[in-house]
Motif scaffolding. Sequence first.
Motif, PDB file in Angstrom:
ATOM      1  N   ILE A   1     -12.893  59.455 -31.323  1.00  0.00           N
ATOM      2  CA  ILE A   1     -14.318  59.346 -31.615  1.00  0.00           C
ATOM      3  C   ILE A   1     -14.508  59.847 -33.032  1.00  0.00           C
ATOM      4  N   GLU A   2     -14.765  58.967 -33.943  1.00  0.00           N
ATOM      5  CA  GLU A   2     -14.927  59.352 -35.338  1.00  0.00           C
ATOM      6  C   GLU A   2     -16.326  59.889 -35.616  1.00  0.00           C
ATOM      7  N   LYS A   3     -17.342  59.124 -35.222  1.00  0.00           N
ATOM      8  CA  LYS A   3     -18.702  59.542 -35.522  1.00  0.00           C
ATOM      9  C   LYS A   3     -19.564  59.284 -34.300  1.00  0.00           C
ATOM     10  N   MET A   4     -20.197  60.304 -33.805  1.00  0.00           N
ATOM     11  CA  MET A   4     -21.033  60.156 -32.621  1.00  0.00           C
ATOM     12  C   MET A   4     -22.302  60.954 -32.832  1.00  0.00           C
ATOM     13  N   GLY A   5     -23.405  60.375 -32.486  1.00  0.00           N
ATOM     14  CA  GLY A   5     -24.675  61.065 -32.610  1.00  0.00           C
ATOM     15  C   GLY A   5     -24.877  62.060 -31.485  1.00  0.00           C
ATOM     16  N   PHE A   6     -26.050  62.621 -31.453  1.00  0.00           N
ATOM     17  CA  PHE A   6     -26.385  63.594 -30.422  1.00  0.00           C
ATOM     18  C   PHE A   6     -26.703  62.885 -29.112  1.00  0.00           C
ATOM     19  N   LYS A   7     -26.310  63.517 -28.001  1.00  0.00           N
ATOM     20  CA  LYS A   7     -26.624  63.035 -26.660  1.00  0.00           C
ATOM     21  C   LYS A   7     -27.309  64.162 -25.898  1.00  0.00           C
ATOM     22  N   THR A   8     -28.206  63.806 -25.007  1.00  0.00           N
ATOM     23  CA  THR A   8     -28.889  64.807 -24.181  1.00  0.00           C
ATOM     24  C   THR A   8     -27.890  65.442 -23.219  1.00  0.00           C
ATOM     25  N   ILE A   9     -27.952  66.765 -23.088  1.00  0.00           N
ATOM     26  CA  ILE A   9     -27.062  67.496 -22.193  1.00  0.00           C
ATOM     27  C   ILE A   9     -27.568  67.331 -20.763  1.00  0.00           C
ATOM     28  N   PRO A  10     -26.718  66.849 -19.834  1.00  0.00           N
ATOM     29  CA  PRO A  10     -27.152  66.675 -18.450  1.00  0.00           C
ATOM     30  C   PRO A  10     -27.638  67.992 -17.831  1.00  0.00           C
ATOM     31  N   GLY A  11     -28.836  67.970 -17.236  1.00  0.00           N
ATOM     32  CA  GLY A  11     -29.425  69.151 -16.622  1.00  0.00           C
ATOM     33  C   GLY A  11     -30.215  70.016 -17.585  1.00  0.00           C
ATOM     34  N   TYR A  12     -30.167  69.683 -18.872  1.00  0.00           N
ATOM     35  CA  TYR A  12     -30.860  70.445 -19.902  1.00  0.00           C
ATOM     36  C   TYR A  12     -31.587  69.472 -20.829  1.00  0.00           C
TER      37      TYR A  12
ATOM     38  N   ARG B   1     -20.901  78.093 -21.760  1.00  0.00           N
ATOM     39  CA  ARG B   1     -19.859  77.908 -22.766  1.00  0.00           C
ATOM     40  C   ARG B   1     -20.019  76.537 -23.399  1.00  0.00           C
ATOM     41  N   VAL B   2     -19.875  76.474 -24.712  1.00  0.00           N
ATOM     42  CA  VAL B   2     -20.085  75.221 -25.436  1.00  0.00           C
ATOM     43  C   VAL B   2     -19.074  74.167 -25.018  1.00  0.00           C
ATOM     44  N   HIS B   3     -17.807  74.547 -24.799  1.00  0.00           N
ATOM     45  CA  HIS B   3     -16.818  73.537 -24.417  1.00  0.00           C
ATOM     46  C   HIS B   3     -17.115  72.945 -23.038  1.00  0.00           C
ATOM     47  N   LYS B   4     -17.749  73.712 -22.164  1.00  0.00           N
ATOM     48  CA  LYS B   4     -18.148  73.188 -20.859  1.00  0.00           C
ATOM     49  C   LYS B   4     -19.304  72.193 -21.002  1.00  0.00           C
ATOM     50  N   LEU B   5     -20.214  72.470 -21.938  1.00  0.00           N
ATOM     51  CA  LEU B   5     -21.301  71.523 -22.207  1.00  0.00           C
ATOM     52  C   LEU B   5     -20.739  70.219 -22.763  1.00  0.00           C
ATOM     53  N   MET B   6     -19.718  70.323 -23.628  1.00  0.00           N
ATOM     54  CA  MET B   6     -19.046  69.131 -24.156  1.00  0.00           C
ATOM     55  C   MET B   6     -18.425  68.330 -23.013  1.00  0.00           C
ATOM     56  N   GLN B   7     -17.792  69.041 -22.094  1.00  0.00           N
ATOM     57  CA  GLN B   7     -17.142  68.390 -20.948  1.00  0.00           C
ATOM     58  C   GLN B   7     -18.164  67.618 -20.120  1.00  0.00           C
ATOM     59  N   HIS B   8     -19.277  68.266 -19.773  1.00  0.00           N
ATOM     60  CA  HIS B   8     -20.276  67.627 -18.914  1.00  0.00           C
ATOM     61  C   HIS B   8     -20.998  66.479 -19.609  1.00  0.00           C
ATOM     62  N   THR B   9     -21.088  66.534 -20.925  1.00  0.00           N
ATOM     63  CA  THR B   9     -21.817  65.505 -21.660  1.00  0.00           C
ATOM     64  C   THR B   9     -20.950  64.302 -22.010  1.00  0.00           C
ATOM     65  N   PHE B  10     -19.720  64.527 -22.450  1.00  0.00           N
ATOM     66  CA  PHE B  10     -18.910  63.442 -22.998  1.00  0.00           C
ATOM     67  C   PHE B  10     -17.701  63.032 -22.164  1.00  0.00           C
ATOM     68  N   MET B  11     -17.245  63.867 -21.241  1.00  0.00           N
ATOM     69  CA  MET B  11     -15.990  63.583 -20.550  1.00  0.00           C
ATOM     70  C   MET B  11     -16.228  63.203 -19.094  1.00  0.00           C
ATOM     71  N   ARG B  12     -15.226  62.576 -18.512  1.00  0.00           N
ATOM     72  CA  ARG B  12     -15.279  62.236 -17.091  1.00  0.00           C
ATOM     73  C   ARG B  12     -15.161  63.514 -16.262  1.00  0.00           C
ATOM     74  N   THR B  13     -15.475  63.419 -14.984  1.00  0.00           N
ATOM     75  CA  THR B  13     -15.300  64.573 -14.111  1.00  0.00           C
ATOM     76  C   THR B  13     -13.800  64.757 -13.866  1.00  0.00           C
ATOM     77  N   PRO B  14     -13.344  65.997 -13.803  1.00  0.00           N
ATOM     78  CA  PRO B  14     -11.905  66.220 -13.630  1.00  0.00           C
ATOM     79  C   PRO B  14     -11.441  65.829 -12.223  1.00  0.00           C
ATOM     80  N   LYS B  15     -10.207  65.362 -12.161  1.00  0.00           N
ATOM     81  CA  LYS B  15      -9.597  65.063 -10.862  1.00  0.00           C
ATOM     82  C   LYS B  15      -9.214  66.379 -10.204  1.00  0.00           C
ATOM     83  N   LEU B  16      -8.904  66.326  -8.927  1.00  0.00           N
ATOM     84  CA  LEU B  16      -8.524  67.516  -8.186  1.00  0.00           C
ATOM     85  C   LEU B  16      -7.275  68.151  -8.825  1.00  0.00           C
ATOM     86  N   GLY B  17      -7.345  69.424  -9.163  1.00  0.00           N
ATOM     87  CA  GLY B  17      -6.221  70.126  -9.770  1.00  0.00           C
ATOM     88  C   GLY B  17      -6.208  70.111 -11.283  1.00  0.00           C
ATOM     89  N   GLU B  18      -7.126  69.398 -11.913  1.00  0.00           N
ATOM     90  CA  GLU B  18      -7.184  69.343 -13.373  1.00  0.00           C
ATOM     91  C   GLU B  18      -8.133  70.415 -13.917  1.00  0.00           C
TER      92      GLU B  18
END
Length: 179
Positions: free
Chosen positions: A3-14, A61-78
Amino acid sequence: MQIEKMGFKTIPGYPLYEINNRGDIRRLWKNAKKTLLKPALKRCGYTIRLLDSSGIRRELRVHKLMQHTFMRTPKLGEVLYHKNGNKLDNWINNLAYITRQELGKMTGGQSRQSVLKIDTSGEVVEIYRSARAAGKENFMSYQTIIDRCNGKVKKKIAPDGFIYEWEDEFSCRYKKSVV
């Protein structure tokens, strides 16, 4: 996923907050004004306090907000981890999922630090592979050793009459005094 350039996205739940791919967070106001927020630096990395959709203020935690906003949900054990090992680098390309076992193999050895036993004249008497080993060999709790290595006690000298320090801190101090 590059991802080279990405704008702002609304944080889920916030709904009052947005985040971009670098981890910058901004607050949205009713008058269409947007304010960039500054996260706090804590031991676990960057954290920030946000109001959720029900009006409750939460510290996240900011990295958790990144996870919930931009990444898929983790598989079991990830679990989420920082690829370069720097917990302060929350760029989306630095975050990935890995199994707990793989993460343990990568970071398990980093948690052990060598401890030096130093006499009052400043001479290194013995080197231990960990605080636990130093405590066991000298008939003290490992917490006593850790507290002295971290400078959490007033008296630097342990009950056995020696000083205990982390090996890397001793070598850094020694290099500074030589140069």
